[in-house]
Structure formats: C-alpha cells, structure tokens
Design a protein around this motif. Structure first.
Motif, PDB file in Angstrom:
ATOM      1  N   TYR A 253      -0.206  25.050 -23.570  1.00 43.02           N
ATOM      2  CA  TYR A 253       0.197  25.855 -22.504  1.00 43.02           C
ATOM      3  C   TYR A 253      -0.323  25.380 -21.311  1.00 43.02           C
ATOM      4  O   TYR A 253       0.160  24.990 -20.203  1.00 43.02           O
ATOM      5  CB  TYR A 253      -0.166  27.310 -22.530  1.00 43.02           C
ATOM      6  CG  TYR A 253       0.174  27.995 -21.215  1.00 43.02           C
ATOM      7  CD1 TYR A 253       1.045  28.412 -20.774  1.00 43.02           C
ATOM      8  CD2 TYR A 253      -1.367  28.438 -20.535  1.00 43.02           C
ATOM      9  CE1 TYR A 253       1.350  29.101 -19.625  1.00 43.02           C
ATOM     10  CE2 TYR A 253      -1.037  29.152 -19.195  1.00 43.02           C
ATOM     11  CZ  TYR A 253       0.283  29.437 -18.791  1.00 43.02           C
ATOM     12  OH  TYR A 253       0.285  30.151 -17.596  1.00 43.02           O
ATOM     13  N   LYS A 254      -1.507  24.907 -21.362  1.00 47.97           N
ATOM     14  CA  LYS A 254      -2.269  24.157 -19.997  1.00 47.97           C
ATOM     15  C   LYS A 254      -1.524  23.030 -19.626  1.00 47.97           C
ATOM     16  O   LYS A 254      -1.353  22.775 -18.410  1.00 47.97           O
ATOM     17  CB  LYS A 254      -3.623  24.172 -20.122  1.00 47.97           C
ATOM     18  CG  LYS A 254      -4.396  25.342 -20.318  1.00 47.97           C
ATOM     19  CD  LYS A 254      -6.158  25.141 -20.453  1.00 47.97           C
ATOM     20  CE  LYS A 254      -6.881  26.329 -20.252  1.00 47.97           C
ATOM     21  NZ  LYS A 254      -8.519  26.385 -20.476  1.00 47.97           N
TER      22      LYS A 254
ATOM     23  N   TYR B 122       0.803  24.012 -12.510  1.00 45.81           N
ATOM     24  CA  TYR B 122       0.816  25.052 -11.377  1.00 45.81           C
ATOM     25  C   TYR B 122      -0.486  25.089 -10.648  1.00 45.81           C
ATOM     26  O   TYR B 122      -0.695  25.091  -9.365  1.00 45.81           O
ATOM     27  CB  TYR B 122       1.018  26.516 -12.012  1.00 45.81           C
ATOM     28  CG  TYR B 122       2.399  26.664 -12.389  1.00 45.81           C
ATOM     29  CD1 TYR B 122       3.431  26.832 -11.192  1.00 45.81           C
ATOM     30  CD2 TYR B 122       2.837  26.886 -13.509  1.00 45.81           C
ATOM     31  CE1 TYR B 122       4.654  27.121 -11.697  1.00 45.81           C
ATOM     32  CE2 TYR B 122       4.156  27.159 -13.892  1.00 45.81           C
ATOM     33  CZ  TYR B 122       5.159  27.263 -13.055  1.00 45.81           C
ATOM     34  OH  TYR B 122       6.286  27.802 -13.162  1.00 45.81           O
ATOM     35  N   ALA B 123      -1.721  25.157 -11.369  1.00 41.42           N
ATOM     36  CA  ALA B 123      -2.903  25.032 -10.724  1.00 41.42           C
ATOM     37  C   ALA B 123      -3.317  23.814  -9.795  1.00 41.42           C
ATOM     38  O   ALA B 123      -3.528  24.049  -8.700  1.00 41.42           O
ATOM     39  CB  ALA B 123      -4.219  25.085 -11.681  1.00 41.42           C
ATOM     40  N   ASP B 124      -2.778  22.568 -10.131  1.00 39.78           N
ATOM     41  CA  ASP B 124      -2.833  21.521  -9.211  1.00 39.78           C
ATOM     42  C   ASP B 124      -1.826  21.692  -8.088  1.00 39.78           C
ATOM     43  O   ASP B 124      -2.569  21.136  -6.900  1.00 39.78           O
ATOM     44  CB  ASP B 124      -2.624  20.333 -10.172  1.00 39.78           C
ATOM     45  CG  ASP B 124      -2.818  19.064  -9.382  1.00 39.78           C
ATOM     46  OD1 ASP B 124      -3.749  18.648  -8.906  1.00 39.78           O
ATOM     47  OD2 ASP B 124      -1.724  18.275  -9.181  1.00 39.78           O
TER      48      ASP B 124
ATOM     49  N   LYS C 210      -2.562  24.688  -0.859  1.00 39.92           N
ATOM     50  CA  LYS C 210      -3.551  25.705  -0.376  1.00 39.92           C
ATOM     51  C   LYS C 210      -4.414  24.516   0.555  1.00 39.92           C
ATOM     52  O   LYS C 210      -4.504  25.066   1.893  1.00 39.92           O
ATOM     53  CB  LYS C 210      -4.429  26.217  -1.204  1.00 39.92           C
ATOM     54  CG  LYS C 210      -5.701  27.038  -0.532  1.00 39.92           C
ATOM     55  CD  LYS C 210      -6.424  27.643  -1.836  1.00 39.92           C
ATOM     56  CE  LYS C 210      -7.377  28.661  -1.151  1.00 39.92           C
ATOM     57  NZ  LYS C 210      -8.279  28.046  -0.230  1.00 39.92           N
ATOM     58  N   LYS C 211      -4.563  23.543   0.532  1.00 42.01           N
ATOM     59  CA  LYS C 211      -5.440  22.631   1.117  1.00 42.01           C
ATOM     60  C   LYS C 211      -4.257  22.319   2.425  1.00 42.01           C
ATOM     61  O   LYS C 211      -4.921  22.258   3.702  1.00 42.01           O
ATOM     62  CB  LYS C 211      -5.705  21.516   0.623  1.00 42.01           C
ATOM     63  CG  LYS C 211      -6.557  20.345   1.315  1.00 42.01           C
ATOM     64  CD  LYS C 211      -6.980  19.298   0.625  1.00 42.01           C
ATOM     65  CE  LYS C 211      -7.861  18.091   1.535  1.00 42.01           C
ATOM     66  NZ  LYS C 211      -7.248  17.820   2.885  1.00 42.01           N
ATOM     67  N   ARG C 212      -3.088  21.964   2.281  1.00 45.15           N
ATOM     68  CA  ARG C 212      -2.249  21.922   3.346  1.00 45.15           C
ATOM     69  C   ARG C 212      -2.080  22.712   4.208  1.00 45.15           C
ATOM     70  O   ARG C 212      -2.155  22.712   5.370  1.00 45.15           O
ATOM     71  CB  ARG C 212      -0.785  21.184   2.632  1.00 45.15           C
ATOM     72  CG  ARG C 212      -0.755  20.040   1.728  1.00 45.15           C
ATOM     73  CD  ARG C 212       0.556  19.774   1.348  1.00 45.15           C
ATOM     74  NE  ARG C 212       0.318  18.220   0.303  1.00 45.15           N
ATOM     75  CZ  ARG C 212       1.546  18.208  -0.398  1.00 45.15           C
ATOM     76  NH1 ARG C 212       2.626  18.673  -0.126  1.00 45.15           N
ATOM     77  NH2 ARG C 212       1.226  16.894  -1.077  1.00 45.15           N
TER      78      ARG C 212
END
Length: 260
Positions: free
Chosen positions: A81-82, A89-91, A97-99
């Motif tokens: 799954y990961k 998704y996490a990456d 978020k940074k942008r």
C-alpha cells in the motif's frame, strides 16, 4: 475514488477451544488457590504455581504465533500500500505544502513590511519614538486584512499618546515617564513612582525625628550638667585657716625663751 480498490476477501479464521477449556483453567486455578500454604505444604503450592505458569506460558507462546500469523499478510499488504499509494500521496502533499508555504510566507512578508512601515510613520506623526512594532503584540497572518492591521497599529499608538498626556499632568512626570517606557503600563508607572517618593518622604521624616531626638537628648544632658555644677558650688566646704595657729605657736616659743 472507489473503495473497491482495497477489499478484504477473507477475514482470518482462528480455530481455538478457549471457551471450552475456560472451565478447566478456572478449576485448576481454584484448586491451587485453595491450598493452605504452610511450612508443611508450601512446596506443593510451589509445584502447583510452577505448573500453572508452564501452562500459561504455553498458551502465551501460541497466542503470539497466531498474532504473527494474522499480522503477516497485513504487514505485506501495508508495504504494498505504501509503495503503490501512501508514499506517493505523502510525498506530493509535502511538496505542495512547501510550495504553498513559500507563497504564503511571501504574502505575509509583503503585508508585514507594509504594516511595519505604516506603524513607523504613524509613530512619527504622533512624536512617539520609544516603542517598537513588537510592542504592539500584532501577529501578521494570512487571514488578517491590511486595513484591520493598520487600525490595530493606530489604536495602540493612540493609547500611548493618551497615556503620555496623562503623565504630563502628574507630579514627578519625568520619573513616571522613565518607568512607563519600561512597561508601557501607565497605572503601574504612576504607582511605582508615588510609592518611591512616599518611601523617601517617610525616610526623611524618620531621619528628622532622630536628629530632633538627638538634639533634645544633648540639650537635656547639658541642663543636667549645669544643675549638677550649680549644686556642687553651693555645698563646697571652705578650706581651714592656718595663719592664727602659726602665730600662737610663735608666741609660745618666745615665752619659753624669755623664761629661760
């Protein structure tokens, strides 16, 4: 996205007879607890305890085996799954978020610079030169409008000017101003200075009272010494007169010579 992507085809099936052996376990435990533990029987109690511990350990070992067997397929699924979804998704979320943060930080910095400049200009217009933007406690955020932030700046500076005007009406205004600049709390500044001067006045009065007491004590001592000196003069005993005795002695001597 459909939930059909992840389907549990078959729940783990565990064949156990725990409910059937529960009564047997309770009977074994009850028997062990019913044994009297004395100097004569404690060894038997120890054997029963060891037997129960052995049975319990065997069940615990089996439970752990079952747990690992159940978890093994899930852990394998979680790894898949990961790699196929979760990590992707996490990456992506971290990068987005940074942008977003970079853009928002730029917007907030631009807003802060404008509000800070407004604050400095407003302070200058009010002849206030001892406060900083940090003193306002204003935190520039994305949700705050420039208008509301400027209003808060103006309200803060206006309060300072009003309190400065109040200080001008006070006795010891220079000292109060020094205290006020430390805390920007006009009530506290006035109270501190008033208390200080009250303490100074009390100390001055105390010293004056001590000096007066000392002067009175010295004056009283002088008066006592004067009275004692006067009394001493009044009771002074006169010295004896020796001249007549010498004359009488001479006459007696002369008479003795003539008689011879």
């Amino acid at each position: 996205m459909s939930n059909d992507l992840i389907i549990v085809k078959q729940l783990p099936v565990i064949e156990d007879q725990l409910r059937q052996v529960k009564e047997n376990i309770e009977n074994r435990v009850q028997f062990a607890l019913s044994l009297a533990c004395t100097e004569e029987t404690y060894k038997e109690v120890k054997r029963e305890r060891a037997a129960l511990a052995k049975e319990y350990k065997a069940l615990e070992d089996r439970r752990k085996e079952v747990k690992n067997a159940i978890l093994a397929p899930y852990l394998k699924f979680e790894e898949l799954y990961k790699s196929c979804a979760g990590d992707i998704y996490a990456d992506a979320d971290a990068k987005l978020k940074k942008r977003i943060n970079d853009v928002e930080d730029g917007i907030k910095k631009e807003k802060f610079d404008e509000i800070h400049s407004y604050f400095l200009e407003y302070c200058k217009s009010k002849d206030v030169d001892f406060i900083t933007f940090k003193d306002t406690g204003i935190n520039v955020t994305m949700s705050d409008s420039k208008k509301s932030l400027k209003e808060r700046c103006a309200a803060f500076v206006d309060r300072i000017t009003e309190e400065l005007a109040l200080i001008e009406t006070q006795e010891h205004k220079e000292e109060i101003l020094v205290e006020y600049k430390k805390s920007l709390n006009v009530a506290q500044a006035i109270t501190n200075v008033s208390a200080r001067h009250r303490a100074i006045e009390e100390e001055r009065q105390r010293r004056e009272a001590l000096e007066l007491e000392k002067a009175n004590r010295i004056e009283s001592q002088k008066k006592v010494e004067a009275v004692m000196e006067s009394v001493a003069k009044e009771i002074e005993i006169p010295e004896p007169v020796t001249a007549p005795m010498e004359a009488a002695t001479k006459t007696s001597t002369d008479e003795t010579v003539f008689s011879t």
